[in-house]
Design an enzyme around this catalytic site. Structure first.
Site, PDB file in Angstrom:
ATOM      1  N   ALA A  30      41.816  47.827  33.199  1.00  0.00           N
ATOM      2  CA  ALA A  30      41.656  47.550  31.761  1.00  0.00           C
ATOM      3  C   ALA A  30      42.975  47.590  30.996  1.00  0.00           C
ATOM      4  CB  ALA A  30      40.662  48.540  31.155  1.00  0.00           C
ATOM      5  N   ARG A  32      45.271  45.271  31.049  1.00  0.00           N
ATOM      6  CA  ARG A  32      45.677  43.917  30.631  1.00  0.00           C
ATOM      7  C   ARG A  32      44.603  42.921  31.043  1.00  0.00           C
ATOM      8  NH1 ARG A  32      48.976  45.276  34.560  1.00  0.00           N
ATOM      9  NH2 ARG A  32      50.973  45.266  33.471  1.00  0.00           N
ATOM     10  N   SER A 168      35.142  36.310  42.807  1.00  0.00           N
ATOM     11  CA  SER A 168      35.937  35.105  42.518  1.00  0.00           C
ATOM     12  C   SER A 168      35.321  33.932  43.261  1.00  0.00           C
ATOM     13  CB  SER A 168      37.362  35.340  43.044  1.00  0.00           C
ATOM     14  OG  SER A 168      38.053  34.123  43.175  1.00  0.00           O
ATOM     15  N   TYR A 181      42.308  38.085  50.187  1.00  0.00           N
ATOM     16  CA  TYR A 181      41.673  38.129  48.856  1.00  0.00           C
ATOM     17  C   TYR A 181      40.224  37.615  48.938  1.00  0.00           C
ATOM     18  CZ  TYR A 181      41.117  37.176  43.825  1.00  0.00           C
ATOM     19  OH  TYR A 181      40.676  37.144  42.526  1.00  0.00           O
ATOM     20  N   LYS A 185      36.803  39.671  48.167  1.00  0.00           N
ATOM     21  CA  LYS A 185      35.920  39.209  47.086  1.00  0.00           C
ATOM     22  C   LYS A 185      34.551  38.779  47.625  1.00  0.00           C
ATOM     23  CE  LYS A 185      38.364  39.658  43.296  1.00  0.00           C
ATOM     24  NZ  LYS A 185      38.074  40.832  42.450  1.00  0.00           N
ATOM     25  N   ILE A 214      41.195  31.874  35.257  1.00  0.00           N
ATOM     26  CA  ILE A 214      41.245  32.494  33.930  1.00  0.00           C
ATOM     27  C   ILE A 214      42.716  32.776  33.612  1.00  0.00           C
ATOM     28  CG2 ILE A 214      40.405  34.417  32.523  1.00  0.00           C
ATOM     29  CD1 ILE A 214      38.090  32.737  33.717  1.00  0.00           C
TER      30      ILE A 214
END
Ligand SMILES: NC(=O)c1ccc[n+]([C@@H]2O[C@H](COP(=O)([O-])OP(=O)(O)OC[C@H]3O[C@@H](n4cnc5c(N)ncnc54)[C@H](O)[C@@H]3O)[C@@H](O)[C@H]2O)c1
Length: 291
Positions: A30, A32, A168, A181, A185, A214
């Site tokens: 949290a 950033r 993701s 990754y 995920k 994003i």
């Protein structure tokens, strides 16, 4: 002109059609990006928030930006991949607020490469942050959640609690160059679906939100000199090649990247009473993009 186009964009409503007053949320990552936007959404809805991250300075900024009343947002600084830290974070949240009603497992980063160039350390690091850390946080919170729910149920009350695990489209679809990754995920979806079945009897909704692209530092221009983060003695490059970003925008039905606020909106749905009868699901928030 660009400024005119921006002014014409609809404002994203910050005030939701429900209240989270009296609810306590724990949000990882949290300091950033999307995590800060989630903390902001939750606190705007009235929740108390424990914001967790690696970086004390960024956390203090989040606390200041998100608090609507003194003490509404507190922070906990620590590396969640240290095996002792997830339980310490859960305890710190209970000590600070006396409750945990919402857990958002959002902290993450990418350490990318194709399989033949991926070391064991790199692969394990991706499983660690994206799968093992959420597991440890949820295991640490399980006593509080089960004991509290049992009491509420004995009193004839149904109090819904919420878990949101961030995934993701790399996890749901796979993505070349992100073997670690994507695996982490994808794994967290298994955790989500299993816990939805284990914790349904305790009135916990357990869901995942999977993002497309994003606008955070994870998708910044990889060629920027500051496009990196230090993790366990490694300088890890964060970002994507601008050409790849353009081709992704073209492939995305909405034709653009999402904002952290838009990403947080999908998470807020799963933290709110609007999702009380939804569990074990994965909501993709990616402008329609799939890899
Ligand atoms: N930005 C995107 O396009 C995108 C796409 C799909 C999924 N996601 C996921 O969304 C989540 C948020 O990413 P973001 O884009 O906001 O990135 P970000 O880098 O802006 O924020 C992630 C935060 O997680 C924190 N973090 C990382 N490792 C940590 C650790 N070991 N202990 C404590 N904190 C740690 C970082 O310090 C950082 O503040 C991540 O799980 C990411 O994988 C992002």
């Amino acid at each position: 002109m660009e400024t005119e186009v921006l002014q014409e964009q609809p404002q994203t409503a910050l005030e939701p059609p429900f209240s989270l007053e009296g609810r306590t949320a724990l949000v990882t990552g949290a300091g950033r990006g999307i995590g800060r936007a989630i903390a902001k959404r939750l606190s705007a809805a009235g929740a108390q928030v424990m914001a967790s991250d690696l970086d004390e300075v960024m956390l203090r900024q989040s606390e200041a930006e998100c608090s609507r009343r003194p003490g509404q947002v507190r922070h906990f600084c620590g590396d969640l991949t240290d095996p002792a830290v997830p339980a310490a974070l859960v305890q710190a949240t209970l000590d600070a607020f006396g409750a945990i009603d919402i857990i958002v497992n959002n902290a993450g980063y990418s350490w990318d490469n194709v399989i033949q160039k991926t070391t064991d350390e790199q692969f394990m690091a991706m499983l660690e942050i994206h799968l093992v850390v959420p597991f440890r946080i949820l295991r640490a919170a399980s006593s509080y959640i089960r004991d509290t729910a049992k009491k509420e149920i004995a009193e004839g009350k149904r109090v819904m609690r919420k878990v949101v695990n961030i995934t993701s489209i790399a996890g749901t679809d796979g993505n070349p160059g992100q073997v670690g990754y994507s695996s982490g995920k994808a794994g967290v979806i298994g955790l989500t679906r299993t816990l939805a079945k284990e914790w349904g009897r305790y009135n916990v909704n357990v869901n995942s939100v999977g993002f497309g692209l994003i606008q955070t530092r994870l998708v910044q221009d990889l060629n920027r000199p500051d496009a990196k983060m230090e993790m366990h003695g490694h300088q890890i490059r964060l970002g994507v090649q601008p050409t790849l970003l353009e081709s992704v925008k073209t492939a995305c039905p909405l034709g653009r990247l999402g904002t952290p606020e838009e990403a947080a909106g999908a998470v807020l749905f799963f933290c709110s009473p609007l999702s009380d009868y939804v569990t074990g699901e994965v909501l993709i928030c990616g402008g329609g993009l799939h890899f």
